[in-house]
Scaffold this active site. Sequence first.
Site, mmCIF file in Angstrom:
data_model
loop_
_atom_site.group_PDB
_atom_site.id
_atom_site.type_symbol
_atom_site.label_atom_id
_atom_site.label_comp_id
_atom_site.label_asym_id
_atom_site.label_seq_id
_atom_site.Cartn_x
_atom_site.Cartn_y
_atom_site.Cartn_z
ATOM 1 N N ALA A 132 0.278 -7.010 -3.348
ATOM 2 C CA ALA A 132 0.628 -6.055 -2.297
ATOM 3 C C ALA A 132 1.061 -6.775 -1.034
ATOM 4 O O ALA A 132 0.302 -7.566 -0.478
ATOM 5 C CB ALA A 132 -0.554 -5.134 -2.002
ATOM 6 N N GLU A 133 2.278 -6.504 -0.604
ATOM 7 C CA GLU A 133 2.773 -7.032 0.673
ATOM 8 C C GLU A 133 2.914 -5.833 1.590
ATOM 9 O O GLU A 133 3.813 -5.012 1.424
ATOM 10 C CB GLU A 133 4.103 -7.770 0.469
ATOM 11 C CG GLU A 133 4.486 -8.665 1.650
ATOM 12 C CD GLU A 133 5.360 -7.957 2.658
ATOM 13 O OE1 GLU A 133 4.831 -7.608 3.745
ATOM 14 O OE2 GLU A 133 6.545 -7.751 2.394
ATOM 15 N N CYS A 134 1.998 -5.735 2.549
ATOM 16 C CA CYS A 134 1.909 -4.538 3.390
ATOM 17 C C CYS A 134 2.392 -4.837 4.816
ATOM 18 O O CYS A 134 3.125 -5.791 5.047
ATOM 19 C CB CYS A 134 0.481 -4.017 3.383
ATOM 20 S SG CYS A 134 -0.170 -3.731 1.722
#
Length: 495
Positions: free
Chosen positions: A236-238
Amino acid sequence: MDAETTESFQSLDPATGEIVGEHPVHGKEAVDAAIERARGAAAWWADLGWKERRIRLLNIKGALTRSLNRVATLIHRETGKPIEDAQLEVVLAITHLDWAARKAEKVLGPRRVPSGLLSVNQKAILEYQPLGVVGVIGPWNYPLFTPVGSIGYALAAGNAVVCKPSEYTPGVATLFAEMVASVVPEQPILQVVTGFGETGAALAGGAVDKIAFTGSTPTARKVMAACAERLTPIVAECGGKDAFIVDADADVEAAAEAALWGAMSNAGQTCTGVERVYVVDSVYETFVDRLAEQARVLRPGEDRGASYGPITMPGQLDIIKRHIDDAVAQGGRAIVGGPASVKEPYVEPVILLDVPEDSSAVCEETFGPTITVHRVQSLEEAVTRANASRYALAGAIFSGSRSAAMNAARRLRGGMTSINAVIAFAAVPSLPFGGVGDSGFGRIHGADGLREFARAKSITRQRFSAMNLTSFKRTDKDMARALQLVNLLHGRRYK
């Protein structure tokens, strides 16, 4: 997939409202069918081997390069960003595709590793095998570069990919998939499913072997919940609330220029963009003057002379305005722009001073062309305040001292830091990219990014008989020799 779908939606140019393209809304049945096709493609793709995959990936890179302006034009139309910025995005995607294609075998291929004296009779081999099918859920702010950071590395690792792009920029992903299919017509190693949140949920909950997600932290939590049903792993790249630090001995002119680009380029719609600036007191006034002077000449628009484009996602305008209003209401001063700078679909540059650390403009991701500048007494205080955010994606430090900058860079909480530059790490394919905390987990890019889309496989092969320790025929002599060896190797005292 289109034959199974009757509903469609349109992608629009956010600057003009003109229709850019029309795309199907793929439901769960269509998504599951795509995943099933990808399963067969993944087996074929993995069996090709390193050399054949590398050749095909390099040819995909070549096709993208030859179509650079065509792709950039579509990025420009779907996001509104200036054509030059769109071209730069394509260049970065090309660079990463090239690196992943060329380095995959070296990073993931079989290699012998030490067995240790206790297992000297065993040959130990480590290799990384493809996961199978990777689902990629991409963002709208960098609709080619960011998904390719997962797609390219997943393909290089031997997987097939099903990609669900943002509903704001579906055309970019569709065009890229068409290029991939033209180079690799044998099997659908990359498929695109388009639609809204329900389509993404179907992909996250489908029979994929991993999800690579880029988007907001709240959405990441929903995706993780869907993945949990099947124990599907996720990278996950948030969001980010990245800090930019200016030390007392920094090149203030260069720092102001870099901070402005980091904050305002792509209309501030960059997860690693600059949102908070901490400046040591002795250079604070000079930095603020230089920053404001440069910001006042920037202009949003759709023409070739504009500095940046519109806010791509209309709903973000309300968040940007709320943050500006809250900052001013809590005593902040707008020295460039202000609440009136939000002029749909554009936001003019906004520079805010004296904003409290608990203001939403400092605590929450704004994702617009705004920046808060804070006075600090030392580099140490700057690092401490930068690390106070729940976000921890990236950052930048400007300093004239190499040792001080390196020390501060290591202590900044987050996945990436640039020294005397801004967002430079994104252009280095060998460096992993990702955050911690509310900014996500896992890594794309670099060797870590390749391993993110593979599973480690350990193999031993006995070369000759030695101490017979793992048998019911083990003798006292075998055990005595083993204990003697362990004592010799590990029993010493260290000082």
